[in-house]
Scaffold this motif. Sequence first.
Motif, short mmCIF file in Angstrom:
data_model
loop_
_atom_site.label_atom_id
_atom_site.label_comp_id
_atom_site.label_asym_id
_atom_site.label_seq_id
_atom_site.Cartn_x
_atom_site.Cartn_y
_atom_site.Cartn_z
N GLY A 105 -55.52 1.88 -8.65
CA GLY A 105 -55.10 1.04 -7.53
C GLY A 105 -54.22 -0.13 -7.91
O GLY A 105 -53.41 -0.59 -7.10
N VAL A 106 -54.36 -0.62 -9.14
CA VAL A 106 -53.53 -1.75 -9.57
C VAL A 106 -52.09 -1.28 -9.75
O VAL A 106 -51.84 -0.28 -10.42
N PRO A 107 -51.10 -1.95 -9.16
CA PRO A 107 -49.71 -1.54 -9.32
C PRO A 107 -49.31 -1.53 -10.80
O PRO A 107 -49.68 -2.43 -11.55
N PRO A 108 -48.55 -0.51 -11.22
CA PRO A 108 -48.13 -0.45 -12.63
C PRO A 108 -47.41 -1.71 -13.11
O PRO A 108 -47.56 -2.10 -14.26
N ILE A 109 -46.65 -2.36 -12.22
CA ILE A 109 -45.93 -3.56 -12.63
C ILE A 109 -46.91 -4.66 -13.03
O ILE A 109 -46.61 -5.48 -13.91
N SER A 110 -48.09 -4.68 -12.41
CA SER A 110 -49.10 -5.68 -12.77
C SER A 110 -49.65 -5.40 -14.17
O SER A 110 -49.85 -6.32 -14.97
N TRP A 111 -49.92 -4.12 -14.45
CA TRP A 111 -50.37 -3.76 -15.80
C TRP A 111 -49.30 -4.12 -16.84
O TRP A 111 -49.62 -4.57 -17.94
N LEU A 112 -48.03 -3.90 -16.47
CA LEU A 112 -46.96 -4.22 -17.41
C LEU A 112 -46.88 -5.72 -17.69
O LEU A 112 -46.64 -6.14 -18.83
N ALA A 113 -47.10 -6.52 -16.65
CA ALA A 113 -47.09 -7.97 -16.85
C ALA A 113 -48.20 -8.39 -17.81
O ALA A 113 -47.98 -9.22 -18.71
N LEU A 114 -49.38 -7.80 -17.64
CA LEU A 114 -50.49 -8.10 -18.54
C LEU A 114 -50.22 -7.57 -19.94
O LEU A 114 -50.53 -8.24 -20.94
N ALA A 115 -49.65 -6.35 -20.02
CA ALA A 115 -49.38 -5.76 -21.33
C ALA A 115 -48.38 -6.59 -22.12
O ALA A 115 -48.47 -6.70 -23.35
N LEU A 116 -47.41 -7.18 -21.42
CA LEU A 116 -46.45 -8.06 -22.09
C LEU A 116 -47.15 -9.27 -22.70
O LEU A 116 -46.80 -9.72 -23.80
N ILE A 117 -48.14 -9.80 -21.98
CA ILE A 117 -48.89 -10.95 -22.50
C ILE A 117 -49.77 -10.53 -23.68
O ILE A 117 -49.84 -11.22 -24.70
N TRP A 118 -50.43 -9.38 -23.53
CA TRP A 118 -51.38 -8.93 -24.55
C TRP A 118 -50.70 -8.40 -25.81
O TRP A 118 -51.13 -8.70 -26.92
N PHE A 119 -49.65 -7.59 -25.62
CA PHE A 119 -49.07 -6.86 -26.75
C PHE A 119 -47.64 -7.29 -27.10
O PHE A 119 -47.13 -6.90 -28.15
N THR A 121 -43.44 -7.33 -26.65
CA THR A 121 -42.50 -6.22 -26.52
C THR A 121 -42.69 -5.24 -27.66
O THR A 121 -43.15 -5.60 -28.74
N GLY A 122 -42.34 -3.99 -27.42
CA GLY A 122 -42.51 -2.95 -28.43
C GLY A 122 -43.03 -1.67 -27.82
O GLY A 122 -42.92 -1.46 -26.60
N SER A 123 -43.62 -0.81 -28.63
CA SER A 123 -44.07 0.49 -28.16
C SER A 123 -45.42 0.44 -27.47
O SER A 123 -45.71 1.26 -26.60
N LEU A 124 -46.27 -0.51 -27.86
CA LEU A 124 -47.65 -0.49 -27.39
C LEU A 124 -47.76 -0.71 -25.88
O LEU A 124 -48.54 -0.03 -25.20
N ALA A 125 -46.99 -1.65 -25.35
CA ALA A 125 -47.10 -1.97 -23.92
C ALA A 125 -46.79 -0.76 -23.02
O ALA A 125 -47.60 -0.41 -22.16
#
Length: 256
Positions: A105-119, A121-125
């Motif tokens: 249910g969470v929009p992919p763009i929201s996961w991407l925003a979090l992934a940018l903070i957590w990981f 830039t690079g392959s992991l996000a």
Amino acid sequence: MSSTTGARAVRLAWAAAGTVLLIVAWSILAAFYPSILLPSPLEVVAALCSLAASGELARELATTVWRLLVAFALGGGLGIALGLAGGRAAPLAALLRPIMAVLAGVPPISWLALALIWFGTGSLAPIVVAWLVAMPAVFVATLEGMRALDRDLADMARAFGLQRLDMLREVYLPALTPHLLSGLSTAAALTVRVGVMGEFLASSTGVGSAMALARTRLETAEVLAWVVVALGLLMLAEGLLLRPLARRAAAWRKEG
């Protein structure tokens, strides 16, 4: 010519006609706009050829493909494993359903925003986000397949001492196959779309990143060339992975 072959030929003919109509309409519209807004199909083909000749196409495509394969393997493998486990244990299914609902249910763009903070830039996000978005589709499909399983038939097979491999072949596969193929098809499409979007926003390499770089240079023909590449990845995922899998599953069932 069999009826199946004839129907397939008709579908291909209509698909080809639709593609030609799209290209013609695109060419007509492009004649009324500057290339920076809407390049013609020939300009996009020229940009694609230039990318191929320079080696950039192969380099970025290889990077994207391995990321998508990793994300699809994680999403598909874990989705199937958790779906099978949930199908055998109702409490586990009840526990996993809301988690999968949140992931889906969470929009992919929201996961991407979090992934940018957590990981960063690079392959992991892009890999992690594509995996999280694809896994629920496979989980739900596998769980539905387990629900469709004939429990009496499974109990009878166990009573007759069928081994695990035979149980998988004779009992589980016929019930799970249509559901799994549907879930994997959805997961493959989501993996490509979200993976490329993740590269666009959170990576410096790959098809999505190359598309973003072309956008900053206002190279619209090159942007559309990368869009064509992304569409090609979607078609390859269907044609080279899911259709052969469907044929193999059908052959396996017939052999049984």
